[in-house]
Design a protein around this motif. Structure first.
Motif, PDB file in Angstrom:
ATOM      1  N   VAL A 526      81.449  52.054  32.867  1.00 24.79           N
ATOM      2  CA  VAL A 526      82.352  53.115  32.427  1.00 24.79           C
ATOM      3  C   VAL A 526      82.320  54.245  33.447  1.00 24.79           C
ATOM      4  O   VAL A 526      81.358  54.393  34.216  1.00 24.79           O
ATOM      5  CB  VAL A 526      81.950  53.658  31.041  1.00 24.79           C
ATOM      6  CG1 VAL A 526      82.108  52.583  29.992  1.00 24.79           C
ATOM      7  CG2 VAL A 526      80.538  54.212  31.051  1.00 24.79           C
ATOM      8  N   PRO A 560      84.448  46.156  24.472  1.00 26.50           N
ATOM      9  CA  PRO A 560      85.723  46.641  25.015  1.00 26.50           C
ATOM     10  C   PRO A 560      86.689  47.005  23.879  1.00 26.50           C
ATOM     11  O   PRO A 560      86.660  46.418  22.809  1.00 26.50           O
ATOM     12  CB  PRO A 560      86.246  45.458  25.838  1.00 26.50           C
ATOM     13  CG  PRO A 560      85.034  44.617  26.106  1.00 26.50           C
ATOM     14  CD  PRO A 560      84.138  44.782  24.918  1.00 26.50           C
ATOM     15  N   LEU A 566      86.038  51.459  26.514  1.00 30.45           N
ATOM     16  CA  LEU A 566      84.851  50.820  25.967  1.00 30.45           C
ATOM     17  C   LEU A 566      84.448  51.609  24.729  1.00 30.45           C
ATOM     18  O   LEU A 566      84.379  52.841  24.762  1.00 30.45           O
ATOM     19  CB  LEU A 566      83.722  50.840  26.996  1.00 30.45           C
ATOM     20  CG  LEU A 566      82.530  49.924  26.699  1.00 30.45           C
ATOM     21  CD1 LEU A 566      82.926  48.471  26.848  1.00 30.45           C
ATOM     22  CD2 LEU A 566      81.374  50.259  27.636  1.00 30.45           C
ATOM     23  N   ILE A 640      86.986  52.766  30.985  1.00 25.52           N
ATOM     24  CA  ILE A 640      86.345  51.802  31.872  1.00 25.52           C
ATOM     25  C   ILE A 640      86.614  52.197  33.314  1.00 25.52           C
ATOM     26  O   ILE A 640      87.712  52.632  33.671  1.00 25.52           O
ATOM     27  CB  ILE A 640      86.871  50.388  31.580  1.00 25.52           C
ATOM     28  CG1 ILE A 640      86.459  49.964  30.156  1.00 25.52           C
ATOM     29  CG2 ILE A 640      86.373  49.380  32.597  1.00 25.52           C
ATOM     30  CD1 ILE A 640      87.028  48.631  29.723  1.00 25.52           C
TER      31      ILE A 640
END
Length: 671
Positions: A526, A560, A566, A640
């Motif tokens: 991330v 996800p 995320l 992400i």
């Protein structure tokens, strides 16, 4: 000279067989014009004409007609009470200025005597106009004036009326003695026997024409009054709707229906828009015929709309009588729209407030023949648009006021909670520290074991105070935007391990529930600030452990969410949250059990800090719970990380707009 003798009374005295009748001003005007036209159409005849106009202002309205009559006969006498420039004079015809106190100022006379015909109109006003009436008042009362008198073709009566009027003229104009004597000798005689009386048919036709013209004016006035009444009723209806409700939806629904019915149009639309909008959605529509295609819910393009752009630039109404043959606009880009929605005539009126475009009112005529827009139709729609602009501004002001009140209420709660929490969270450890230090100072022979307990207690409460002050400072920095963010691609499982290690160090002194981490190693990294992300995870885990029994369990998961985000979830089996508490979204100092009545420590700042951090990292945070003793789940999302080639520099993402923040707050729950 002041004469109080009435011409009508003198005539009735000479001819007692006459019976006066009641006439309205409009009737007398028609009769007078017909008699004057009879003179003008008489050709070679040279009649005697005597007219009394009460006031100079009434005479001025007919002066041009008497100039034409004077060109036919030298015996024309006009009487009036002077007001500005009317005087005794001998020009095209004789003018006689009588005193305003004369009874003539309350009468209306017209006498016409020819060689083979005669007519007279002798009337007295029942109630004269006020002496000092304003011009607007005179105009309003003029059509309701009533007169009582005699109108006849009888030659004998006409000669008697002329004789009385000529005598009255002689009193004001003695220099006309010879001319008046000649007029009496020439006209005030019986008609010779064998002379055919003039045909009254042209007079009657002319009178009918004037009466019909008066009736047409009356009908036109009625239509104008009805239109004005309809406009005022519609405006009052919209105004009443505004007063009864500040909901623009309700006001627009009433306005579009009433306006469409009042104008009897095929389609009426009202929609919200701004000057730079590319398109809008039609939410309010009126259709006179259900078979007409409906625009309700349709996307209405504005950027390629030449008529809309003209309205925006000019900030004024635009009307198109025939959309198929418009000379002022190039509607080729709208041809498909015109054909699909059967638009033949078009009217667009902007909803403005202080030059700002708030919406639009559109009127469509869809018949085969074009519809020319009248001035009163445009004025009506513009008046309604003005009211709608006021309604929108009032609704907007009311909404802003509600938001401000909510902010003030939240500020007041924050102030109260701050006082209560700081009073408890600072005073309690300070008291403990003071007691411990006083004991250590006053009892030097204290047992080593008890001394160590005292020291540990003082150190623990000092740490508690330090954490409280640190939370204050952290939240203040986050809310004021004074945090320097260092974004990088980091693995979520590493941050989870760091947060878990800080929690597990407390297991030596506290009994915590079982904590399990279910974070797959293959999760993508991330984009976040690692230090602040660990802070969020630590506070969420600490919050979960605080409200979960030692026999319970806390689980932290990550997966996800939507491809670009995320999602991290911290689940506990603790006391849960009541549904009505879910709206209290991560507010500062919020305590589930109240500031001074709780079994767990804390200031109510932890989750408020988490919210500020997650929002600044570009994610969202919220909480879910099935209710009391059903456990709870805290969720937050993070973006992400992009590929290294496309990754942006380490700059903090733009904070979400206020609406997004309010939305995320409603999804959050505090413990």
């Amino acid at each position: 000279m002041s004469i109080h003798t009435s011409i009508l009374e003198a005539l009735l005295h000479r001819s007692p067989q006459l019976r006066p009748q009641l006439y309205f001003k409009s009737s007398l005007t028609a009769l007078s014009h017909a008699m004057e036209d009879q003179v003008l159409a008489g050709g070679a005849q040279l009649p005697l004409v005597i007219a009394s106009f009460q006031r100079e202002r009434f005479y001025r309205q007919e002066a041009h007609r008497y100039e034409r009559i004077a060109a036919l006969t030298p015996h024309v006498y006009v009487l009036a009470a002077p007001e500005t420039s009317f005087t005794n004079a001998s020009k095209e015809y004789e003018t006689i200025a009588f005193e305003t106190s004369d009874q003539l100022s309350h009468e209306w006379h017209l006498v016409v005597i020819g060689q083979n015909y005669a007519a007279c109109l002798v009337c007295q006003e029942r109630q004269s106009l006020p002496e000092k009436a304003e011009p607007s008042e005179i105009l309003a009362m003029d059509q309701t004036r009533r007169f009582e008198g005699v109108w006849t073709f009888d030659r004998q009566v006409s000669c008697q009326a002329a004789d009385i009027l000529l005598d009255r003229i002689l009193q004001y104009r003695p220099e006309l003695k010879q001319k008046i004597k000649q007029a009496k000798a020439e006209f005030l005689v019986d008609m010779p026997s064998g002379v055919r009386v003039v045909d009254p048919d042209p007079f009657a036709q002319r009178l009918i024409t004037y009466l019909q013209a008066g009736q047409y004016k009356l009908l036109k006035a009625y239509r104008s009054i009805a239109s004005q009444e309809r406009r005022e009723r519609l405006i009052n209806l919209i105004t009443t709707s505004i007063r009864q409700s500040l909901d623009p939806d309700e006001i627009f629904r009433v306005a579009v229906a009433e306006l469409g019915q009042a104008l009897q149009v095929c389609r009426c639309l009202i929609y919200r828009c701004k000057a730079n909008d590319i398109e809008t959605t039609i939410s309010y529509e009126y259709r006179s015929n259900p078979s007409l295609p409906s625009l309700m819910g349709q996307r209405w393009s504005l950027h390629d709309h030449p008529v809309f752009q003209t309205v925006v630039e000019q900030q004024s109404t635009v009307s198109i009588t025939d959309a198929q043959k418009s000379a002022n606009f190039d509607l080729s880009s709208l041809q498909s729209r015109l054909e699909r929605w059967h638009i033949r005539s078009w009217l667009m009126v902007p909803v403005l407030y202080q030059g700002r475009l708030l919406g639009m009112v559109e009127i469509h005529h869809c018949q085969a023949d074009p519809h020319p827009w009248s001035a009163h139709e445009i004025e009506l729609v513009e008046a309604i648009a003005t009211q709608l602009g006021v309604a929108l501004i009032q609704a907007e002001s009311y909404a802003n006021l509600e938001d401000l009140n909510e902010q003030l209420e939240a500020l007041e709660r924050t102030r109260s909670n701050l006082i209560a929490i700081t009073g408890h969270e600072l005073r309690t450890p300070l008291s403990t520290i003071q007691v411990c230090l006083e004991s250590l100072a006053n009892e030097p022979d204290m047992m080593p074991e008890l001394r160590q307990v005292m020291l540990n207690t003082a150190l623990s409460d000092a740490e508690r105070m330090r954490n409280l002050i640190q939370d204050f400072i952290t939240l203040s920095r986050l809310e004021s935007g004074r945090v320097e963010w260092h974004f990088e691609s980091i693995s979520i499982d590493e941050c989870v391990d760091l947060a878990l290690s800080s929690i597990r160090t407390r297991q030596n002194t506290e009994t915590l529930p079982r904590i399990r981490a279910q974070v797959p190693l293959e999760l993508p990294p991330v984009r976040a600030d690692g230090e602040w992300l660990v802070e969020v995870l630590s506070k969420l885990l600490d919050n979960a452990c605080k409200f979960t029994e030692p026999e319970g369990e806390v689980i932290i998961e990550a997966k996800p969410n939507g491809g670009k985000m995320l999602e991290v979830t911290v689940t506990d089996t603790g006391r849960g949250i009541e549904p009505n508490r879910l709206e209290a979204v991560f507010d500062r100092f919020y305590q589930e059990e109240g500031a001074l009545r709780r079994t767990a420590g804390g200031t109510g700042l932890g989750l408020a800090i988490c919210r500020q951090i997650v929002l600044s990292l570009g994610g969202q945070i919220w909480a879910e719970s099935a209710g009391r003793n059903q456990g709870s789940q805290f969720h937050f999302t993070l973006p992400i990380a992009q590929d290294p080639e496309s990754e942006q520099p380490d700059l903090p993402p733009n904070p979400p707009p206020a609406s997004k923040r309010r939305s995320s707050r409603k999804r959050a729950t505090l413990r």
